[in-house]
Motif scaffolding. Structure first.
Motif, PDB file in Angstrom:
ATOM      1  N   THR A 170     -13.370   9.857  -0.667  1.00 18.48           N
ATOM      2  CA  THR A 170     -12.560   8.721  -0.705  1.00 18.48           C
ATOM      3  C   THR A 170     -12.162   8.052   0.681  1.00 18.48           C
ATOM      4  N   ARG A 213      -3.262   2.055  10.283  1.00 17.33           N
ATOM      5  CA  ARG A 213      -2.523   1.682   9.062  1.00 17.33           C
ATOM      6  C   ARG A 213      -2.482   2.833   8.146  1.00 17.33           C
ATOM      7  N   ARG A 267     -13.956   7.409   3.188  1.00 18.42           N
ATOM      8  CA  ARG A 267     -14.933   6.419   3.722  1.00 18.42           C
ATOM      9  C   ARG A 267     -14.804   5.066   2.803  1.00 18.42           C
ATOM     10  N   TYR A 268     -14.178   5.216   1.593  1.00 16.62           N
ATOM     11  CA  TYR A 268     -13.830   4.007   0.910  1.00 16.62           C
ATOM     12  C   TYR A 268     -12.808   3.230   1.183  1.00 16.62           C
ATOM     13  N   LEU A 269     -11.644   4.158   1.553  1.00 20.43           N
ATOM     14  CA  LEU A 269     -10.626   3.473   2.064  1.00 20.43           C
ATOM     15  C   LEU A 269     -10.672   2.764   3.295  1.00 20.43           C
ATOM     16  N   LEU A 270     -11.579   3.371   4.264  1.00 16.02           N
ATOM     17  CA  LEU A 270     -11.836   2.851   5.577  1.00 16.02           C
ATOM     18  C   LEU A 270     -12.732   1.569   5.408  1.00 16.02           C
ATOM     19  N   VAL A 271     -13.551   1.483   4.578  1.00 16.19           N
ATOM     20  CA  VAL A 271     -14.475   0.498   4.250  1.00 16.19           C
ATOM     21  C   VAL A 271     -13.741  -0.669   3.614  1.00 16.19           C
ATOM     22  N   ARG A 272     -12.661  -0.479   2.816  1.00 17.59           N
ATOM     23  CA  ARG A 272     -11.856  -1.292   1.903  1.00 17.59           C
ATOM     24  C   ARG A 272     -11.467  -2.593   2.719  1.00 17.59           C
ATOM     25  N   PRO A 273     -10.874  -2.842   3.819  1.00 15.99           N
ATOM     26  CA  PRO A 273     -10.585  -1.618   4.906  1.00 15.99           C
ATOM     27  C   PRO A 273      -9.040  -1.372   4.931  1.00 15.99           C
ATOM     28  N   ALA A 274      -8.814  -0.184   4.661  1.00 17.00           N
ATOM     29  CA  ALA A 274      -7.263   0.116   4.754  1.00 17.00           C
ATOM     30  C   ALA A 274      -6.852  -0.101   6.367  1.00 17.00           C
ATOM     31  N   MET A 287       0.678  -1.382   0.045  1.00 21.39           N
ATOM     32  CA  MET A 287      -0.146  -0.114  -0.091  1.00 21.39           C
ATOM     33  C   MET A 287       0.854   1.305  -0.034  1.00 21.39           C
ATOM     34  N   ARG A 292      -7.555   2.463  10.072  1.00 26.64           N
ATOM     35  CA  ARG A 292      -7.463   3.684  10.303  1.00 26.64           C
ATOM     36  C   ARG A 292      -5.920   3.962  10.544  1.00 26.64           C
TER      37      ARG A 292
END
Ligand SMILES: Nc1ncnc2c1ncn2[C@@H]1O[C@H](COP(=O)(O)OP(=O)(O)O)[C@@H](O)[C@H]1O
Ligand SMILES: [Mg+2]
Lengths: 266, 325
Positions: free
Chosen positions: A91, A104, A93-100, A1, A102
């Motif tokens: 974006t 990281r 919210r979508y990174l967090l749902v991916r989930p990236a 990432m 928090r």
């Protein structure tokens, strides 16, 4: 990432434009000196006077010229935008749902900002070095104390200076990252971060508050100049590095505490 | 087995709590003093296509944000695929695809580049299969041709499609789609419905929010109806429909007389100047008809109607389709 984030950051037009502007500033100044036939005496920024004798000094002059405004501005833009920019686009919210993750995500963003803090002064120094050696005679670097250094040793010290300038920007970067977790409006975080640099600069000129001077973010910013003594004195440099580490720790922790608990509504 | 199938086969299928894909307990979110979501007890059976209905402002998106761990509940609990959120988000979220409050992407990147970035940003997105998976997802939502266009040049419908593609990049056990057909033309809406049917047939649980009943009525197996943050009703579509009590309508010129007869049977009648209607409430329509005639009501028409699901929805939410707050 991290690799993807670095590619994303440095692939952005805006970030590339920042780096180009950072390179153009010293190029413009050095060209102007060349055209005017000399630095014109007086006490301008450090190292500027030596350029006409030795173009290599343009690398150091470039750092000195960009450190008060241009470099902090660029770092504030990149750091202030890191989280708030994602929030304003939605974006985040979508990174967090991916989930990236928090923590990281913050870590990756922080490392990307660090990469920019390091890259920016190297771009500045390289631009200065190149334009300086094209327009002026090049020779061995003479230290502030009057000795001359080998080419290799001179190069290492210039690189070291750029690196130290990068380190000097880390405290500011951490403040910017923290500000970036507070808002969904990137320009707000950027302005707040710049406000901190300006405030530190102003406070630094007011003798009545000299008690806090040693703790100001900008206090040790010029300590990299000590690298150019024949016998390098490390006290100021070490102190600045420690001070920056302190800022990074405090504001990094604050950014983490904020991002891992906040409601993401944008 | 192709690499794509291999990728799909690694989806963990650890059983989760009582066959519920989503379960909330007394879930509440307050902004200031307002309970935007108020003691919600949702139960989304695994394998269902679950329609989450409610007028604009009824708290659907806020609920979805809590399901996904984007915001913390003020009170109550969320179980997503059997994992408590947001504590075990790292286990649950890789198995969930989501569209929340509309799509969001980087305007300066192309559709494809956007999908690459989001896929690279989390776990279980094998880089080796990324290109193939992206092409498949784009194809599924009909964006293959527009994949190299910059996102900022996309229409709202195309943006929704890209959002769906992003939710379909990997095989998911659960899809949470917040108003996925917003901004789409009727053709696009139909395509999305078909896509949802396909996914459901594949065994994916689909949780679908909408303020338009008609749009999801045709695909849902289950429905929950929200109003002002409260859950008014939930259950299978068939159960909700049969809950709705039939209404009788008598066309007559003797409106006053007919109202009297209906009232005497304990029903509350509504009327205009040539008809009277009342919810039957379990009474036999043939008896009522006989009583009306015996009382001298001149009947010109008599009908028993079961309200459409739309009427049920409107009667449940009261405000109909108006913005609630
Ligand atoms: N961050 C917020 N602060 C205050 N009120 C909010 C916030 N977000 C949403 N609301 C309010 O919560 C209510 C429900 O919003 P939402 O969940 O978006 O509804 P829906 O998705 O059903 O249209 C609305 O009245 C909205 O104004
Ligand atoms: Mg909504």
């Amino acid at each position: 990432m991290l690799r993807a984030e670095l590619a994303h950051l440095f692939g952005r037009r805006r970030v590339q434009a920042l780096l180009v502007i950072l390179a153009l500033v010293p190029i413009g100044v050095v060209v102007a000196i060349r055209l005017s036939g000399g630095p014109g005496g007086g006490d301008g920024p450090a190292f500027l006077g030596q350029i006409t004798n030795n173009g290599v000094f343009a690398a150091l002059a470039a750092l000195t010229i960009t450190l008060p405004i241009f470099l902090p501005l660029a770092v504030a833009i990149v750091a202030g935008d890191a989280i708030a920019g994602e929030a304003s686009l939605g974006t985040l919210r979508y990174l967090l749902v991916r989930p990236a993750g928090r923590s990281r995500l913050l870590g990756v963003k922080a490392l990307a900002v660090v990469a920019f803090c390091v890259a920016a002064p190297f771009v500045v120094a390289a631009a200065g070095l190149i334009v300086g050696s094209v327009l002026f005679p090049v020779g061995r670097v003479t230290t502030l104390s009057g000795d001359t250094l080998s080419i290799a040793s001179g190069a290492i010290r210039i690189a070291g200076a750029a690196g130290l300038v990068g380190v000097s920007l880390l405290g500011l970067a951490a403040i910017g990252l923290f500000a970036s977790t507070l808002t969904d409006i990137p320009i707000g975080a950027i302005a707040a971060t710049l406000g901190v640099v300006i405030l530190a600069g102003v406070l630094g000129t007011i003798p009545q508050v000299s008690a806090i001077h040693p703790w100001l973010l900008t206090n040790g910013w010029l300590s990299y100049g000590d690298l150019l003594r024949s016998h390098v004195t490390w006290t100021a440099i070490t102190r600045n590095v420690a001070l920056q580490a302190g800022y990074v720790l405090v504001f990094g922790a604050a950014a983490w505490a904020r991002l891992t608990t906040r409601d993401v509504l944008a | 087995m192709t690499t794509i199938e291999a990728e799909r086969a690694v989806v963990p299928s650890e059983p989760f709590g009582g066959g519920s894909a989503i379960r909330t307990t007394e879930l509440t979110k307050r902004f200031g003093d307002v309970a935007v979501v108020d003691r919600l007890n949702l139960e989304v059976p695994a394998g269902s296509v679950f329609g989450f209905l409610g007028p604009n402002g009824s708290g659907k998106t806020t609920t979805i944000r809590m399901l996904l761990g984007l915001i913390a509940p003020s009170e109550g609990e969320v179980q997503l695929l059997g994992r408590t959120m947001p504590g075990r988000a790292a286990e649950a979220l890789p198995r969930v695809g989501a569209l929340v409050e509309g799509p969001a992407f980087y305007p300066w990147l192309s559709g494809r580049q956007n999908l690459e970035r989001i896929d690279a940003a989390g776990p279980e997105g094998d880089a080796a299969t990324r290109r193939t998976r992206i092409e498949l997802a784009l194809e599924r939502v009909g964006l293959t041709a527009a994949g190299k266009k910059k996102y900022k040049a996309y229409s709202l419908g195309m943006r929704q499609r890209l959002g769906l593609a992003s939710a379909l990049l990997r095989r998911r056990e659960l899809l949470i789609l917040d108003e996925p057909t917003n901004g789409m033309d009727p053709q696009g809406t139909r395509e999305i419905r078909n896509l949802i049917r396909e996914l459901a047939a594949d065994g994916t649980t689909v949780f679908l929010s909408s303020h338009l009943l008609a749009e999801i009525e045709q695909v849902c197996t289950h429905v929950a109806v929200m109003s002002l943050g409260r859950l008014l009703s939930q259950g299978s579509l068939a159960a909700l429909q049969s809950d709705a009590t039939p209404v009788m309508r008598v066309d007559t010129v003797d409106v006053e007389l007919a109202l009297g007869v209906v009232g005497a049977r304990g029903l509350s009648g509504r009327h205009d100047d040539r008809s009277v209607s009342a919810e039957l409430g379990g009474q036999a329509p043939e008896d009522l008809c006989r009583l009306l005639v015996e009382a001298g009501v001149r009947v010109t028409g008599f009908a028993v109607e079961r309200p459409s699901l739309e009427d049920v929805f409107v009667s449940l939410t009261g405000e109909g389709f108006d913005v609630a707050r």
